[in-house]
Structure formats: C-alpha cells, structure tokens
Write an enzyme that holds these catalytic residues in place. Structure first.
Site, PDB file in Angstrom:
ATOM      1  N   GLY A 136       0.872  -1.334   0.288  1.00 26.13           N
ATOM      2  CA  GLY A 136      -0.022  -0.512   0.345  1.00 26.13           C
ATOM      3  C   GLY A 136       1.017   1.110  -0.072  1.00 26.13           C
ATOM      4  O   GLY A 136       2.291   1.338  -0.840  1.00 26.13           O
TER       5      GLY A 136
ATOM      6  N   GLU B 222      15.328  16.804  -3.028  1.00 27.39           N
ATOM      7  CA  GLU B 222      14.285  17.180  -4.323  1.00 27.39           C
ATOM      8  C   GLU B 222      12.851  16.720  -4.148  1.00 27.39           C
ATOM      9  O   GLU B 222      12.124  17.134  -5.762  1.00 27.39           O
ATOM     10  CB  GLU B 222      15.181  17.780  -5.835  1.00 27.39           C
ATOM     11  CG  GLU B 222      15.900  19.067  -5.802  1.00 27.39           C
ATOM     12  CD  GLU B 222      15.675  19.873  -5.758  1.00 27.39           C
ATOM     13  OE1 GLU B 222      14.282  20.003  -5.648  1.00 27.39           O
ATOM     14  OE2 GLU B 222      16.255  21.087  -5.818  1.00 27.39           O
TER      15      GLU B 222
ATOM     16  N   ILE C 104       7.493  11.037  -4.834  1.00 29.20           N
ATOM     17  CA  ILE C 104       5.978  10.829  -5.338  1.00 29.20           C
ATOM     18  C   ILE C 104       6.012  11.309  -7.122  1.00 29.20           C
ATOM     19  O   ILE C 104       5.042  10.249  -7.459  1.00 29.20           O
ATOM     20  CB  ILE C 104       5.146  11.412  -4.687  1.00 29.20           C
ATOM     21  CG1 ILE C 104       5.542  10.680  -3.076  1.00 29.20           C
ATOM     22  CG2 ILE C 104       4.319  11.701  -4.994  1.00 29.20           C
ATOM     23  CD1 ILE C 104       4.753  12.128  -2.219  1.00 29.20           C
TER      24      ILE C 104
ATOM     25  N   LYS D 233       3.118  23.971  -0.393  1.00 26.93           N
ATOM     26  CA  LYS D 233       4.057  24.107  -1.336  1.00 26.93           C
ATOM     27  C   LYS D 233       4.718  24.986  -2.383  1.00 26.93           C
ATOM     28  O   LYS D 233       4.321  24.844  -3.509  1.00 26.93           O
ATOM     29  CB  LYS D 233       4.715  22.585  -1.406  1.00 26.93           C
ATOM     30  CG  LYS D 233       6.063  22.458  -1.636  1.00 26.93           C
ATOM     31  CD  LYS D 233       7.098  21.221  -1.716  1.00 26.93           C
ATOM     32  CE  LYS D 233       8.635  21.272  -2.235  1.00 26.93           C
ATOM     33  NZ  LYS D 233       8.619  19.597  -2.108  1.00 26.93           N
TER      34      LYS D 233
ATOM     35  N   LEU E 137       9.840   2.549  -3.960  1.00 28.17           N
ATOM     36  CA  LEU E 137      11.105   2.251  -3.203  1.00 28.17           C
ATOM     37  C   LEU E 137      11.214   1.395  -3.303  1.00 28.17           C
ATOM     38  O   LEU E 137      12.506   0.223  -3.108  1.00 28.17           O
ATOM     39  CB  LEU E 137      10.528   2.334  -1.912  1.00 28.17           C
ATOM     40  CG  LEU E 137      10.423   3.835  -1.019  1.00 28.17           C
ATOM     41  CD1 LEU E 137      10.782   3.341   1.060  1.00 28.17           C
ATOM     42  CD2 LEU E 137      11.618   4.778  -1.383  1.00 28.17           C
TER      43      LEU E 137
ATOM     44  N   THR F 282       2.062   5.152  -0.343  1.00 27.99           N
ATOM     45  CA  THR F 282       1.523   6.145  -1.243  1.00 27.99           C
ATOM     46  C   THR F 282       1.783   5.667  -2.671  1.00 27.99           C
ATOM     47  O   THR F 282       0.531   5.377  -3.681  1.00 27.99           O
ATOM     48  CB  THR F 282       2.615   7.528  -0.943  1.00 27.99           C
ATOM     49  OG1 THR F 282       2.519   7.638  -0.054  1.00 27.99           O
ATOM     50  CG2 THR F 282       2.402   8.394  -2.127  1.00 27.99           C
TER      51      THR F 282
END
Length: 519
Positions: A14, A353, A357, A83, A344, A16
């Site tokens: 699961g 940076e 995502i 952001k 990952l 992100t």
C-alpha cells in the site's frame, strides 16, 4: 475471449506508491473501457508506512484531478499545506556567525511571468544584482512572508502562483485507499504475501498469502518498499548501488509540534546543510516533519540525532526520534517479465528535491497510457518503460549530485569528498563545464523524459553561484530594456500581492470550514 489479454492487475503493498498506482490505473483504465481491468491491492497489516512529512511537485495537482479527488477534502484530511519552493540554507557556504545564506528553487519559473528568457539579462547584470530567483519572480518574497499561493476565491487546483503540497503520508494513503475501494472498484486484501510462484518462463504466476487463497494476475506491480518482495526477492533483479555518487545512507527523523497554534506555516521545504548531510523541515498544518539525512561514513547515529535536536532546540530530548537506514540506488530493470516496480521497490534517492512521489506519478502516467492489451504488446511497453526510467533515475542522480558539486563548502570531509571528480557522473561534469561559461539552453534537454526542467537547473546553478556573470550572444538592447521593465514591474507588484494573499496558515484555517470553488 482472448486468453492472451491483460485483464487483471495485482499490486503488492500500500502506502503512497501502492494506493496512488491503484487509484490512477482504476480511474484511467476503467473510465470508458467495455472490458474493465480488475485491480487488486494486497497490503500487509504488519508493515508501517514510512512517512515523515512528504513533499510533492506541482504535478500532484494534475494527478489528483485525474483521479477525481476534491482539493479541499484532500487538504483537510491529509494535514496538507501549500508548497511553492525549496529553500536551500547554507549550501553555498557555511553560516557566517548567526547569519544564514540561502537561495530558492521556485515553482514559478520564468515561463509564468516572462514572454522571453530573462536568464541572459540576469547573467549580464541588466537586472541588477539581486538573487536570480528574486529578479525573475515574486515567489521568493511570497515564501519569505509565509504567504499562500492562492486565495479562497481561487478555484480548486488553480493558483496565483504555481504550487504543490506538503502532506502526511499516512493520512494520504488512507484517503487514497478510501477513494480506491469505495469509488473506483479496487479490490482490497489485508494479508501478508508468504510465497511467490513463478511460471516456467520465469514470470509470476500467483501469490500465496497468510489469509487468502492463491492470487493470480496477468500483471503484478511491486510497491512493497525497500523489501522489493517481487522485483528483488522473487525475480532476482539486481540492485545497483550508487553510494559512490550520493553518500547519504541514514536518516534520523523527528515530528516536532509548533510552539503555538499561531506559528507561521512555511510555504517551502527548508533544506539546511550540515557537516555530514542536510536537514529537511516541512511544515504541515498540525506539526513540522523534520529529519537529518546524513552519511554513516562521516557521522554516527548519536551525533546525527543530537545535531537534529540542536536544530529544533530540543535540549531535553522530549521529542521521539526514529532512525532509518537507506540504500541509495535502483534496480537494474524496473519492469521484469510481468512485474513492475514502483516506488521504493524500484529505486531510492535521497529526498533532496522530493523526486520520489513525482517518479511514482510518472510511472502511473506512462503505464496507464501504454497499458499493454495483451502479452504480445507487453515486450514493447516493457522495453519503453525500462529505457524511460533508467534515463529518469540517471538524471535524478545527476541533479541531486549537482547541489553538492557546486557548493563552495570545504568545512568537513563530507563536503570535500562530494567534489571529488571520481564521484561526479560524467554527464553532469560535462554539463557543468559548459554551463559555467555559457547560459543553459533548451537544447541541452533533448529528451522528454528529463524529470528536472531547464528552469530547475537554472535555479540551482545560479542560486549556488550567485556571483556568476557572463555575456550572451542572444541579448539585444531592445530586449534588455524589456527585461529591466519586467523585473521592475514584478518588484512593484509585490505590495499588491502582499495585501491580497493570505498567509499559508490563514488560508488553511479557512479551508476547515469552506471549500474552494470546483472547476
């Protein structure tokens, strides 16, 4: 019925990566298709989400719109703040006394307020000698004053200034899980994968779990994190270690409360250079997510934790710290047989940076657009995907490394070793050799797969080397005058922007009770 067709997808993991992939594919693949693709996500109930306060790119606005998530709901449920930039503190040189030096990597590049390229006119001194970011945009000042990128009357996903988000990764995953299972028809199984069964050709046939019958699928997506259960463990795809280029391999993280409920919420990710790495500081609505990313070769875990506590003025060690080990690098291939690694499980680079995502989003975009209809088409799409992401990760490594190479810090072995030519990718060195004598050109970016744009390289190069000046053959007296007028107009517009824009916290507070207008 075509037995060769790709009709089912099983996602393992699961977080992100898993839930974003499930939502995006379910929305894009099944919105008009006569034969829908069955999407199943298997998530371990025993593996916690690695979330310490996450940053995104402006692309997340497009992603959420495509999935069908309301922006106001997203902001409320995921502890989101706006952001607009990354602020790099003490990267150019160490702090002098109590005075920090900094520069900005803005989301508002020249294309948002300029009809032509202002870089040559900044380089030749025509725009004065303020920072590059300040000369070409108001967004640095907006961030410095903790202002939001939009107003309450601005429709959802639109902004006065370009923006992305800071978010709580755990809450974000929960929102995506709810959307996937209640709105998009994704099948959810809470179980641990106990075995992976391969066919004679080496592709994955099915999975065994501790709570279900075996799960088969035509296509598997590995979102199992660092474990890389399918791509790494089952299919034995080698991991390419890059710690000879990017040195950081550890992190210590602390979630820090605001001192008072009225404390400003930063409109930028703050990255502060330290002796063996750097500290991130991300302001959410309810707390700050902070962490010290460092190299174990140059600092112990105890030293790193103390340094982070000093940064937070946590002298009594009241805040809980978590220590993480990181393996920097990527799999040799990202799509092997009938299995794709996303997140990952495929690669990890230090979060300097916030590329992690974005590269999940990029994988979703490409997979949805080129989703193979059958096994015959999979070979072609797989090769395209692998070629694309090998290039994307290569350029991500180079872009991150550039921050270290351009630094003039020599106050510790970590910074000195980062400038060792043996640790600098050849492509990066060639670019820098040219760019230190010539303006960056759009022709330096020949591939559509470049994750970082020309404008991003400009913000870093001219932020790290603020004294850099050179003439360019493309300048002209007429354009020079226009450039000076545009820069002056931007500075004169600051008072109006300051009066109209609420602070980040003010706008987020209003969103607890009201919604942005839907487009």
């Amino acid at each position: 019925m075509n037995s060769d067709a790709i009709n089912s997808v099983t996602i393992v993991g699961g977080g992100t990566a898993g839930w974003l992939t499930a939502c995006y594919l379910a929305r894009q693949l099944n919105q008009e298709a006569a034969d829908t693709i069955t999407i199943t996500l298997v998530e371990s109930p025993d593996v916690p989400i690695i979330g310490v306060g996450e940053g995104t790119w402006p692309t997340m606005r497009t992603t959420l719109q495509r999935i069908g998530v309301d922006e106001s709901r997203f902001i409320r449920e995921c502890d989101v703040s706006f952001k607009q930039a990354s602020k790099f503190v003490n990267w150019h040189r160490p702090a002098q006394g109590n005075t920090d030096n900094f520069y900005y990597h803005l989301f508002d590049g020249p294309g948002f307020s300029w009809e032509f390229n202002p870089v040559p006119y900044w380089l030749d001194g025509s725009l004065g000698f303020s920072s590059y970011a300040n000369a070409i945009s108001l967004q640095e000042q907006v961030c410095q004053h903790h202002l939001a990128p939009k107003m309450m009357v601005t429709p959802q996903y639109q902004g006065v200034f370009n923006y992305a988000y800071h978010l709580d990764a755990g809450k974000f995953s929960q929102l995506l899980k709810t959307v996937a299972t209640t709105e998009l028809g994704v099948n959810y199984i809470s179980a641990n994968v106990t075995d992976v069964h391969l066919d004679n050709d080496g592709s994955i046939r099915s999975l065994s779990t501790d709570r279900t019958d075996d799960l088969g699928a035509d296509l598997f997506i590995d979102c199992s994190g660092f474990k890389s259960l399918l791509l790494g463990e089952a299919l034995k795809v080698p991991f390419i270690d890059l710690n000879d280029v990017l040195f950081v391999d550890r992190a210590v993280t602390i979630q820090a409360p605001y001192k008072t409920p009225e404390c400003p919420i930063a409109s930028q990710t703050i990255s502060t250079a330290q002796e063996a790495g750097w500290i991130w500081d991300i302001g959410l609505q309810s707390r700050r997510g902070t962490g010290y990313v460092y190299s174990s070769k140059y600092s112990s875990a105890e030293q790193a934790e103390q340094l982070l506590r000093d940064y937070l003025n946590d002298s009594e060690a009241e805040l809980e710290a978590r220590h993480l080990q990181m393996r920097v690098g990527h799999r040799q291939t990202f799509w092997e047989k009938n299995c794709i690694g996303i997140g990952l499980s495929a690669a990890f680079m230090e979060p300097l940076e916030a590329s992690a995502i974005f590269l999940i989003e990029a994988a979703c975009f490409m997979l949805a657009e080129q989703f193979p209809k059958n096994q015959r088409g999979m070979d072609y799409v797989r090769n395209q995907f692998n070629e694309s992401f090998a290039f994307r990760w290569q350029k991500t490594v180079e872009f991150i490394k550039m921050h270290y190479v351009l630094s003039e810090r020599d106050d510790s072995p970590f910074w000195r070793d980062n400038k060792d030519p043996a640790s600098i990718p050849e492509g990066l060195q060639q670019r820098l050799d040219y760019w230190l004598e010539n303006p960056i050109s759009k022709y330096d970016f020949s591939s559509q797969y470049e994750p970082f744009t020309k404008e991003s390289y400009e913000f870093i190069l001219y932020g790290m080397r603020p004294e850099l000046r050179m003439d360019s053959p493309v300048t002209s007296p007429a354009q020079r005058e226009k450039a000076q007028q545009q820069s002056q107009w931007l500075q004169q517009s600051w008072q109006q922007a300051k009066q109209q824009l609420p602070t980040n916290r003010e706008l987020l507070t209003r969103l607890q009770e009201n919604d942005f207008q839907k487009i």
